[in-house]
Write an enzyme that holds these catalytic residues in place. Sequence first.
Site, PDB file in Angstrom:
ATOM      1  N   SER A   1       0.909  -1.124   0.037  1.00 49.93           N
ATOM      2  CA  SER A   1       0.020   0.080   0.094  1.00 49.93           C
ATOM      3  C   SER A   1       0.709   1.256   0.045  1.00 49.93           C
ATOM      4  CB  SER A   1      -1.028  -0.130   1.263  1.00 49.93           C
ATOM      5  OG  SER A   1      -1.528   1.231   1.275  1.00 49.93           O
ATOM      6  N   ARG A   2       0.821   2.285  -1.116  1.00 53.40           N
ATOM      7  CA  ARG A   2       1.532   3.176  -1.111  1.00 53.40           C
ATOM      8  C   ARG A   2       1.147   4.386  -0.280  1.00 53.40           C
ATOM      9  NH1 ARG A   2       1.423   2.044  -7.060  1.00 53.40           N
ATOM     10  NH2 ARG A   2       2.813   0.506  -7.313  1.00 53.40           N
ATOM     11  N   VAL A   3       0.170   4.222   0.567  1.00 55.62           N
ATOM     12  CA  VAL A   3      -0.229   5.086   1.518  1.00 55.62           C
ATOM     13  C   VAL A   3       0.500   4.746   2.962  1.00 55.62           C
ATOM     14  CG1 VAL A   3      -2.156   6.070   2.815  1.00 55.62           C
ATOM     15  CG2 VAL A   3      -2.461   5.765   0.235  1.00 55.62           C
TER      16      VAL A   3
END
Length: 502
Positions: free
Chosen positions: A364-366
């Site tokens: 998850s790039r968040v």
Amino acid sequence: MELRPEEVTSIIRKEIGEYEEKLRMESVGTVLQVGDGVARVYGLDQCMYSELLEFPHGIHGIALSLEEDTIGVIILGDTAHVREGDTVKSTGSVISVPAGEPLLGRIISPLGEPLDGKGPIVTDTFLPIEGHAPNVVERQPVKEPLQTGLKAIDSMIPIGRGQRELIIGDRQTGKTALAVDTIINQRDTDVNCIYVAIGQKQSTVLRVMETLERFNAMAYTTVIAANASDPAPMQYIAPYAGCAMGEYFRDSGRHALIIYDDLWKHAVAYRQVSLLLRRPPGREAFPGDIFNLHSRLLERAAKLNEEGGGGSLTALPIVETQAGDYSAYIPTNVISITDGQIYLEADLFYAGVRPAINAGLSVSRVGGNAQIKAMKAVAGSLRLDLAQYRELAAFTKFGAELDRVTQAQLNRGERLVEVLKQNQYEPMSVEDQIAIIFIANEGFLDDLPLNQVKSFEAGFLSSLRENYAFAREKLRSQKELTPDIADALKKAAQAFKEGEEG
């Protein structure tokens, strides 16, 4: 009855005096050719790209190819009613769909027509299917968690409101089940859900709807069905229609979750339409603008800033892979557009690890921005422990002798894998997730036989709710793993363990 000439005369004079000649200009064309869901139309010199066109018998189409002499039109309806020589009128507008609360709890077509036999949908709100994606200034960072209720995702691959997280894997690996669990978990939140089924069997869509009804999730969900038996143009517009319905909630300061199931079938429908319109094929016979097709759809998912109302639209696109080929054209395209991906692996699924999430390839790039502090505290070491376990498990296949430390790491990894397994349609509250992952990290499960981990988890969480409800309540309200909460969780685990052994 007596006729009075002077009265009749005065009425005629009045009508003549008020007569005004009204001319209405209409741009019209003629159907040259029709078949397979597309038509070629001659005329309509002023036609715009994506304009809604009107055929006889109330059938509509969308202008998709603007050429020198003719226009390529995709027909939204039964092409049997459209014939060569028919007159086509331009409407001067793009296609719009109904939106708003009346759509919740309904199954509808991509055009907003009801398919569930529950009567017409009455709404004054109509939105164009090709909406405006918010620019950078209109957005704010994704920082509010959208809980899926799945331990493996909420701990290691967190999803935030306004994020676009791809669910990718082969057929029958649990992609739709994961999406349905996420919808069920929004039951007591303020998130409205939209499930867009593209190219699915009617029975599959019905099964999803029945599941949602069984868990009282249809009350806040809209199902848009463009079934496999529907024409390709209907499958092509389905996700855009669903997105417009989700944008209604986003733009009114509320929160929505949209699931596209799946974008591989959507791309195939668009390829079919494009080839019929004689557009030049590219890689894997897809047209050159296939990347734009999905990027302009997924860019509309966003968390708006406070001036824009603070609403959000979270997108969970699903892409089916063929024999685990993640490097194919459509999967790589969508991976590059989204803010991370959840890889579901067939080997894990068949080995009984469900949800079959490959924690090494999923990202998850968040990241931790979409987690509460307590979850961030317990999940940090979880990913590292699992990565070490995978490495050691691969190494032990060679029959190497293990020292005590290595054996302990293997034991811990096996139990963490067991903890992250979860039954379908049983999403878990974030407090319970934190509690069970915390005691697993603290080593309370290390001496348990592997086949007893699930029963221990169920018993421990039940005991926690009954005897240490204050710890759960503090965890829910404070969202932090304070030392006193951590002590309470340890005491709860120790007391339950001793009670079981006693």
